[in-house]
Design an enzyme around this catalytic site. Sequence first.
Site, PDB file in Angstrom:
ATOM      1  N   LYS A   1      -5.275   9.760  16.631  1.00 32.47           N
ATOM      2  CA  LYS A   1      -6.667   9.467  16.265  1.00 32.47           C
ATOM      3  C   LYS A   1      -7.517   9.184  17.500  1.00 32.47           C
ATOM      4  O   LYS A   1      -8.719   9.467  17.505  1.00 32.47           O
ATOM      5  CB  LYS A   1      -6.733   8.280  15.314  1.00 32.47           C
ATOM      6  CG  LYS A   1      -6.235   6.968  15.906  1.00 32.47           C
ATOM      7  CD  LYS A   1      -6.485   5.792  14.977  1.00 32.47           C
ATOM      8  CE  LYS A   1      -6.047   4.492  15.645  1.00 32.47           C
ATOM      9  NZ  LYS A   1      -6.490   3.305  14.905  1.00 32.47           N
TER      10      LYS A   1
ATOM     11  N   ARG B   1      -5.718  -8.241   9.411  1.00 34.84           N
ATOM     12  CA  ARG B   1      -6.230  -6.942   8.989  1.00 34.84           C
ATOM     13  C   ARG B   1      -5.486  -6.598   7.700  1.00 34.84           C
ATOM     14  O   ARG B   1      -5.528  -7.355   6.751  1.00 34.84           O
ATOM     15  CB  ARG B   1      -6.087  -5.894  10.098  1.00 34.84           C
ATOM     16  CG  ARG B   1      -7.081  -4.735   9.939  1.00 34.84           C
ATOM     17  CD  ARG B   1      -6.986  -3.726  11.062  1.00 34.84           C
ATOM     18  NE  ARG B   1      -5.813  -2.859  10.932  1.00 34.84           N
ATOM     19  CZ  ARG B   1      -5.555  -1.850  11.743  1.00 34.84           C
ATOM     20  NH1 ARG B   1      -6.376  -1.570  12.748  1.00 34.84           N
ATOM     21  NH2 ARG B   1      -4.476  -1.118  11.574  1.00 34.84           N
TER      22      ARG B   1
END
Length: 363
Positions: A37, A132
């Site tokens: 990514k 997260r």
Amino acid sequence: MERYPILEVDLKKMYTNTKIVTELCNTQGIKIAGIIKGFGGMVEGALEMEKGGCSQIGSSRIEQLKTVKEKGVAVPLLLVRIPMLCEIEDVVKYSDICLVSERNTLIELNNEAKKQNKKYGAVLMYDLGDLREGVFTRQELICLAEFVEYELDNVVLEGIGSNLSCYGSVAPTTKNLTELSEAASAIEEKLNRHLNIVSGGGTTTLPLLVRGGVPGKINHLRIGEGIINTQDLPLYWNTNIEGLDKDTFVLKAQIIELNEKPTHPIGELMVNAFGEYGHYEDRGIRRRAIVALGNQDVGDSSKLVPKDKNIIVLGASSDHTILDIEDCSRNYKLGDIIEFNVLYQAMLFTALSEYINKKFIQY
């Protein structure tokens, strides 16, 4: 004539960096998912990561995994962002395994895998304090593991994992990764079988690995930055891995103006184009250059590292980056090219920008 700005990608250096990192990790029984990514999922880079020894290729974007699958990447594909419900069909079709923490998401994955007549892998995420993704208690994790194991026919529990440092800046430590290891052992005892994957984070776990602090139960890491942005390791985490090359990606921009100007703006100050108050040091009149590149392209100009060490990045607007070149030994001229190494944020933005031309150096 070449059109600038250009992001130059050295594929041999990508391969070499991958090989160094995967071999280092393999000595400690750890396999690597190469995360693509950070460079926009470029197929060329994914293929070098595969060739360099990554046992999986991963991304947060299913669109990138779809592309590399169609272009011939053969290793299993890992989705590292928890799937959206709206993309479940594509997730099952174009990846082999994903990180997941929600029971309803697992149910939808199972239903879709049944429709597609395939088995799909899941790595359950355990939040070790970075806040997260992931379930927050060991007991909740064990219950979720039992749910996958005993109630879902088409989703296979491959293992568990955790994310650290990306949101809450919590460092991977022997202590928190031992908690992940012990949770894995508890699940294995409950299920009476071995888990294939105990994933101990990403690039920020490499410094702990180099120091010998990663518990033996950890057998999987998700590495992108530590392969493509190797200058981040000594810069942020005081870690050097011998042989890694920081020039895998080099950003090149062209000078469009040269001038001598004051170093402090003149007049009443307000917020800049991004709603921020700038900080300016008055150093008198100095020579400076503007290159045709801005925060629209790089995200944050402070994440650019000029290869000419005498250049200072002063700042940027959307489309202009302003450089102090007063102390440079080279006499820069209009049209000259300035080269930069790019830290992670700038890497991410430049790789994705349609206004940055991409050039691959083959070998």
